[in-house]
Design a protein around this motif. Structure first.
Motif, PDB file in Angstrom:
ATOM      1  N   ASP A  72     -61.102   5.113  49.526  1.00 18.57           N
ATOM      2  CA  ASP A  72     -59.977   5.016  50.467  1.00 18.57           C
ATOM      3  C   ASP A  72     -58.600   4.529  49.973  1.00 18.57           C
ATOM      4  O   ASP A  72     -57.941   4.255  50.944  1.00 18.57           O
ATOM      5  CB  ASP A  72     -60.348   4.361  51.857  1.00 18.57           C
ATOM      6  N   SER A  73     -58.714   4.381  48.739  1.00 17.69           N
ATOM      7  CA  SER A  73     -57.464   4.179  47.941  1.00 17.69           C
ATOM      8  C   SER A  73     -56.561   5.319  47.567  1.00 17.69           C
ATOM      9  O   SER A  73     -57.235   6.074  46.561  1.00 17.69           O
ATOM     10  CB  SER A  73     -57.417   3.036  47.116  1.00 17.69           C
ATOM     11  N   ALA A  74     -55.431   5.440  47.914  1.00 20.19           N
ATOM     12  CA  ALA A  74     -54.557   6.546  46.900  1.00 20.19           C
ATOM     13  C   ALA A  74     -54.314   6.414  45.483  1.00 20.19           C
ATOM     14  O   ALA A  74     -54.402   7.455  45.011  1.00 20.19           O
ATOM     15  CB  ALA A  74     -53.160   6.560  47.712  1.00 20.19           C
ATOM     16  N   ASP A  75     -54.517   4.860  44.968  1.00 15.98           N
ATOM     17  CA  ASP A  75     -54.410   4.818  43.814  1.00 15.98           C
ATOM     18  C   ASP A  75     -55.796   4.992  42.816  1.00 15.98           C
ATOM     19  O   ASP A  75     -55.698   5.418  41.711  1.00 15.98           O
ATOM     20  CB  ASP A  75     -54.187   3.375  43.362  1.00 15.98           C
ATOM     21  N   PHE A  76     -56.901   4.965  43.706  1.00 18.56           N
ATOM     22  CA  PHE A  76     -58.183   5.046  42.903  1.00 18.56           C
ATOM     23  C   PHE A  76     -59.149   6.065  43.923  1.00 18.56           C
ATOM     24  O   PHE A  76     -59.926   5.600  44.693  1.00 18.56           O
ATOM     25  CB  PHE A  76     -58.995   3.732  42.936  1.00 18.56           C
ATOM     26  N   PRO A  77     -58.676   7.322  44.035  1.00 19.32           N
ATOM     27  CA  PRO A  77     -59.206   8.105  45.197  1.00 19.32           C
ATOM     28  C   PRO A  77     -60.483   8.841  44.753  1.00 19.32           C
ATOM     29  O   PRO A  77     -61.164   9.430  45.724  1.00 19.32           O
ATOM     30  CB  PRO A  77     -57.997   9.169  45.060  1.00 19.32           C
ATOM     31  N   ILE A  78     -61.074   8.679  43.490  1.00 19.50           N
ATOM     32  CA  ILE A  78     -61.821   9.760  43.142  1.00 19.50           C
ATOM     33  C   ILE A  78     -63.261   9.013  42.999  1.00 19.50           C
ATOM     34  O   ILE A  78     -63.509   7.914  42.206  1.00 19.50           O
ATOM     35  CB  ILE A  78     -61.712  10.209  41.730  1.00 19.50           C
ATOM     36  N   LEU A  79     -64.264   9.275  44.023  1.00 18.23           N
ATOM     37  CA  LEU A  79     -65.628   8.756  43.898  1.00 18.23           C
ATOM     38  C   LEU A  79     -66.335   9.385  42.502  1.00 18.23           C
ATOM     39  O   LEU A  79     -66.415  10.376  42.568  1.00 18.23           O
ATOM     40  CB  LEU A  79     -66.720   8.965  45.125  1.00 18.23           C
ATOM     41  N   ASP A  80     -66.827   8.466  41.878  1.00 22.32           N
ATOM     42  CA  ASP A  80     -67.290   9.009  40.293  1.00 22.32           C
ATOM     43  C   ASP A  80     -68.432   8.015  40.052  1.00 22.32           C
ATOM     44  O   ASP A  80     -68.834   7.042  40.781  1.00 22.32           O
ATOM     45  CB  ASP A  80     -66.190   8.779  39.162  1.00 22.32           C
ATOM     46  N   TRP A  81     -69.148   8.724  38.887  1.00 16.26           N
ATOM     47  CA  TRP A  81     -70.421   7.782  38.423  1.00 16.26           C
ATOM     48  C   TRP A  81     -69.997   7.307  37.038  1.00 16.26           C
ATOM     49  O   TRP A  81     -69.481   7.923  36.227  1.00 16.26           O
ATOM     50  CB  TRP A  81     -71.463   8.845  38.473  1.00 16.26           C
ATOM     51  N   GLU A  82     -70.555   6.377  36.743  1.00 17.31           N
ATOM     52  CA  GLU A  82     -70.507   5.353  35.382  1.00 17.31           C
ATOM     53  C   GLU A  82     -71.864   5.552  34.785  1.00 17.31           C
ATOM     54  O   GLU A  82     -72.544   4.560  35.200  1.00 17.31           O
ATOM     55  CB  GLU A  82     -69.864   4.112  35.506  1.00 17.31           C
ATOM     56  N   PRO A  83     -72.110   6.595  33.911  1.00 15.63           N
ATOM     57  CA  PRO A  83     -73.528   6.513  33.497  1.00 15.63           C
ATOM     58  C   PRO A  83     -74.000   5.569  32.735  1.00 15.63           C
ATOM     59  O   PRO A  83     -75.182   5.074  32.638  1.00 15.63           O
ATOM     60  CB  PRO A  83     -73.607   7.634  32.891  1.00 15.63           C
ATOM     61  N   VAL A  84     -73.091   4.760  31.771  1.00 17.73           N
ATOM     62  CA  VAL A  84     -73.508   3.618  31.121  1.00 17.73           C
ATOM     63  C   VAL A  84     -73.855   2.436  31.780  1.00 17.73           C
ATOM     64  O   VAL A  84     -74.891   1.939  31.616  1.00 17.73           O
ATOM     65  CB  VAL A  84     -72.514   2.975  30.082  1.00 17.73           C
ATOM     66  N   GLU A  85     -73.324   2.132  33.000  1.00 23.31           N
ATOM     67  CA  GLU A  85     -73.645   0.930  33.676  1.00 23.31           C
ATOM     68  C   GLU A  85     -74.362   1.310  34.979  1.00 23.31           C
ATOM     69  O   GLU A  85     -75.016   0.561  35.438  1.00 23.31           O
ATOM     70  CB  GLU A  85     -72.323   0.274  34.219  1.00 23.31           C
ATOM     71  N   GLY A  86     -74.702   2.683  35.331  1.00 22.94           N
ATOM     72  CA  GLY A  86     -75.403   3.238  36.134  1.00 22.94           C
ATOM     73  C   GLY A  86     -74.968   2.709  37.528  1.00 22.94           C
ATOM     74  O   GLY A  86     -75.566   2.311  38.497  1.00 22.94           O
ATOM     75  N   LYS A  87     -73.449   3.036  37.811  1.00 24.38           N
ATOM     76  CA  LYS A  87     -73.027   2.519  39.113  1.00 24.38           C
ATOM     77  C   LYS A  87     -71.954   3.644  39.410  1.00 24.38           C
ATOM     78  O   LYS A  87     -71.423   4.369  38.738  1.00 24.38           O
ATOM     79  CB  LYS A  87     -72.392   0.982  38.998  1.00 24.38           C
ATOM     80  N   CYS A  88     -71.644   3.354  40.980  1.00 20.53           N
ATOM     81  CA  CYS A  88     -70.709   4.275  41.292  1.00 20.53           C
ATOM     82  C   CYS A  88     -69.395   3.409  41.280  1.00 20.53           C
ATOM     83  O   CYS A  88     -69.135   2.512  41.268  1.00 20.53           O
ATOM     84  CB  CYS A  88     -70.782   4.453  42.987  1.00 20.53           C
ATOM     85  N   LEU A  89     -68.146   4.249  41.328  1.00 23.00           N
ATOM     86  CA  LEU A  89     -66.825   3.605  41.076  1.00 23.00           C
ATOM     87  C   LEU A  89     -65.817   4.480  41.908  1.00 23.00           C
ATOM     88  O   LEU A  89     -65.812   5.858  42.020  1.00 23.00           O
ATOM     89  CB  LEU A  89     -66.537   3.008  39.870  1.00 23.00           C
ATOM     90  N   CYS A  90     -64.739   3.897  42.062  1.00 22.26           N
ATOM     91  CA  CYS A  90     -63.377   4.751  42.469  1.00 22.26           C
ATOM     92  C   CYS A  90     -62.517   4.822  41.454  1.00 22.26           C
ATOM     93  O   CYS A  90     -62.075   3.672  40.755  1.00 22.26           O
ATOM     94  CB  CYS A  90     -62.964   4.118  43.742  1.00 22.26           C
ATOM     95  N   ARG A  91     -62.214   6.036  40.733  1.00 22.31           N
ATOM     96  CA  ARG A  91     -61.273   6.212  39.686  1.00 22.31           C
ATOM     97  C   ARG A  91     -59.966   6.777  40.067  1.00 22.31           C
ATOM     98  O   ARG A  91     -59.750   7.246  40.768  1.00 22.31           O
ATOM     99  CB  ARG A  91     -62.086   7.225  38.888  1.00 22.31           C
ATOM    100  N   ALA A  92     -58.994   6.063  39.166  1.00 22.78           N
ATOM    101  CA  ALA A  92     -57.580   6.688  39.330  1.00 22.78           C
ATOM    102  C   ALA A  92     -57.654   8.132  38.332  1.00 22.78           C
ATOM    103  O   ALA A  92     -58.732   8.359  37.772  1.00 22.78           O
ATOM    104  CB  ALA A  92     -56.618   5.921  38.321  1.00 22.78           C
ATOM    105  N   SER A  93     -56.750   9.003  38.730  1.00 21.15           N
ATOM    106  CA  SER A  93     -56.719  10.392  38.192  1.00 21.15           C
ATOM    107  C   SER A  93     -56.877  10.172  36.410  1.00 21.15           C
ATOM    108  O   SER A  93     -56.125   9.484  36.010  1.00 21.15           O
ATOM    109  CB  SER A  93     -55.407  10.896  38.390  1.00 21.15           C
ATOM    110  N   PRO A  94     -57.750  10.978  36.096  1.00 17.17           N
ATOM    111  CA  PRO A  94     -57.990  10.984  34.637  1.00 17.17           C
ATOM    112  C   PRO A  94     -56.770  11.696  33.864  1.00 17.17           C
ATOM    113  O   PRO A  94     -56.786  11.686  32.576  1.00 17.17           O
ATOM    114  CB  PRO A  94     -59.243  11.606  34.596  1.00 17.17           C
ATOM    115  N   CYS A  95     -56.183  12.437  34.644  1.00 15.59           N
ATOM    116  CA  CYS A  95     -54.930  13.093  33.999  1.00 15.59           C
ATOM    117  C   CYS A  95     -53.874  12.176  33.635  1.00 15.59           C
ATOM    118  O   CYS A  95     -53.508  11.385  34.463  1.00 15.59           O
ATOM    119  CB  CYS A  95     -54.585  14.333  34.984  1.00 15.59           C
ATOM    120  N   PRO A  96     -53.401  12.329  32.449  1.00 15.71           N
ATOM    121  CA  PRO A  96     -52.253  11.430  32.023  1.00 15.71           C
ATOM    122  C   PRO A  96     -50.948  11.656  32.868  1.00 15.71           C
ATOM    123  O   PRO A  96     -50.663  12.836  33.335  1.00 15.71           O
ATOM    124  CB  PRO A  96     -51.997  11.910  30.547  1.00 15.71           C
ATOM    125  N   SER A  97     -50.092  10.744  32.891  1.00 16.49           N
ATOM    126  CA  SER A  97     -48.918  10.632  33.669  1.00 16.49           C
ATOM    127  C   SER A  97     -49.116  11.648  35.221  1.00 16.49           C
ATOM    128  O   SER A  97     -48.640  12.477  35.392  1.00 16.49           O
ATOM    129  CB  SER A  97     -47.947  11.564  32.947  1.00 16.49           C
TER     130      SER A  97
END
Length: 218
Positions: A129-154
């Motif tokens: 629910d954060s505009a800075d970290f809006p993407i629900l994503d999966w971290e396969p190495v640690e096996g956990k869910c996270l909220c990600r900032a846009s992966p696109c530069p700038s």
């Protein structure tokens, strides 16, 4: 210091759907628009993309172990077709899943390109629910869910390029040549409105289709 690229996501648990949607709307009233999509899906389905507007979502089918192009599940949620008017202030269709796998559809100011696989199979009950970290994503190495900032530069510069109302969502994907490095790609893609097909407004009941890989269908 380097800008954080992710944070822990929130779990809505048993929050009633109506309260959850109201809370999300209140939290986003003053939020800037953001455009984004999953890094995990981009890496899992590297080289794939979707060209049919009836099946615009590049995603992973856990049951069959392959990438596919999905219709947005909120276009037919137990017989209800959800839509988000452009003039509503919340113009982008957004999906989440409860802990028991129930699909929840809402309208958001954030132009998020959601993944059913992440929301339903890997991170049910979680939301960002954060505009800075809006993407629900999966971290396969640690096996956990996270909220990600846009992966696109700038992000601000790229988001500003998606000014065409026909393609307002910034989508991240990855390409790779046979012997070359991974190439991150950021494209402006269409708003996820349900298209009509056939005559007299007939709608398709098909929920997914094959991806395009380097110009070929698989």
């Amino acid at each position: 210091p380097a800008r954080a690229r992710s944070k822990c996501c929130s779990s809505h648990g048993g929050m009633p759907q109506v309260f959850a949607l109201v809370a999300a709307a209140v939290g986003l009233l003053s939020a800037p628009l953001a455009s984004a999509s999953s890094v995990y899906i981009a890496s899992l389905c590297r080289g794939g993309f979707c060209t049919d507007p009836k099946f615009p979502i590049l995603d992973f089918d856990q049951e069959n172990g392959k990438c596919l192009c999905r219709a947005h599940p909120c276009w037919d949620n137990s017989g209800i077709s959800h839509a988000c008017p452009d003039d509503s202030g919340f113009a982008f269709l957004h999906l989440t899943h409860s802990q028991d796998g129930e699909l929840k559809c809402s309208c958001s100011r954030l132009a998020i390109y959601d993944s059913v696989h992440i929301s339903r199979d890997l991170c049910p009950g979680h939301a960002c629910d954060s505009a800075d970290f809006p993407i629900l994503d999966w971290e396969p190495v640690e096996g956990k869910c996270l909220c990600r900032a846009s992966p696109c530069p700038s992000q601000a510069d790229l988001a500003g390029q998606c000014t065409d109302p026909d393609t307002p969502i910034l989508h991240y994907r990855e390409e790779k040549d046979v012997a070359g490095p991974v190439k991150p790609k950021c494209d402006c893609v269409a708003k996820l409105d349900r298209p009509f097909s056939g005559l007299r407004g007939k709608r398709s009941d098909q929920s997914s289709a094959s991806c395009t890989w380097n110009g070929k269908q698989f």
